[in-house]
Design an enzyme around this catalytic site. Structure first.
Site, mmCIF file in Angstrom:
data_model
loop_
_atom_site.group_PDB
_atom_site.id
_atom_site.type_symbol
_atom_site.label_atom_id
_atom_site.label_comp_id
_atom_site.label_asym_id
_atom_site.label_seq_id
_atom_site.Cartn_x
_atom_site.Cartn_y
_atom_site.Cartn_z
ATOM 1 N N CYS A 47 -109.468 38.120 -106.642
ATOM 2 C CA CYS A 47 -110.942 38.432 -107.763
ATOM 3 C C CYS A 47 -112.147 38.407 -106.779
ATOM 4 O O CYS A 47 -112.983 39.338 -107.246
ATOM 5 C CB CYS A 47 -110.881 37.297 -108.705
ATOM 6 S SG CYS A 47 -109.282 37.441 -109.786
ATOM 7 N N THR A 48 -112.340 37.735 -105.898
ATOM 8 C CA THR A 48 -113.363 37.736 -105.125
ATOM 9 C C THR A 48 -113.598 39.245 -104.324
ATOM 10 O O THR A 48 -114.826 39.708 -104.466
ATOM 11 C CB THR A 48 -113.427 36.681 -104.099
ATOM 12 O OG1 THR A 48 -113.649 35.270 -104.831
ATOM 13 C CG2 THR A 48 -114.696 36.597 -103.082
#
Length: 156
Positions: A47-48
């Site tokens: 997600c980062t």
């Protein structure tokens, strides 16, 4: 769970939700293209990567008339921490009750390490200026997704 999958031409479900900086209402964005991207959890590796790809492409996307909105079940506090840690400058929506994710088909059964689980389905829905779905992608990969999306939207 939901089997809802949006397709090009469908009406994009309107919603108002809390963000880490206030609130966001999709219908307030009429007249703009809006990229809604759904991700499982802030501050996790995939997600980062995806959030930073959107951050790094934001000026090109905005120059082409697209706004970016990230949506997850994270609390506004965690989203604020994510924004600060990664220097994110686009809207981050908190959807703890999963209402938005369910309406967009971004919550349901998925495979995770060989097991079927219920959770966030990494998805992107592009909403056109009239509030209709321009593009809907489900089960996207975090790495390389933004570059592929830019190619499909014709944004260099």
């Amino acid at each position: 769970m939901t089997d809802t999958r949006l397709a090009q031409g469908d009406a994009a479900p309107d919603f108002t939700a809390t963000t880490d900086q206030g609130s966001f209402t999709l219908s307030d964005q009429r007249g703009k293209h809006v990229i809604l991207y759904f991700y499982p959890a802030a501050m996790t590796p995939g997600c980062t990567t995806e959030a930073c790809d959107f951050r790094d492409s934001l000026s090109a996307l905005q120059a082409a008339g697209y706004e970016v909105v990230g949506i997850s079940k994270d609390s506004p506090e965690k989203l604020a921490e994510f924004r600060e840690a990664e220097g994110l400058t686009f809207t981050l929506v908190s959807d703890p009750d999963l209402e938005v994710q369910r309406a967009y088909g971004a919550w349901g059964e998925k495979m995770n390490y060989g097991k079927v689980v219920e959770g966030s389905i990494r998805s992107t829905v592009v909403v056109d200026p009239d509030g209709s779905v321009e593009l809907a992608q489900y089960n996207v990969k975090a790495t390389g997704h933004v570059a592929r999306l830019r190619r499909e939207l014709g944004i260099d």
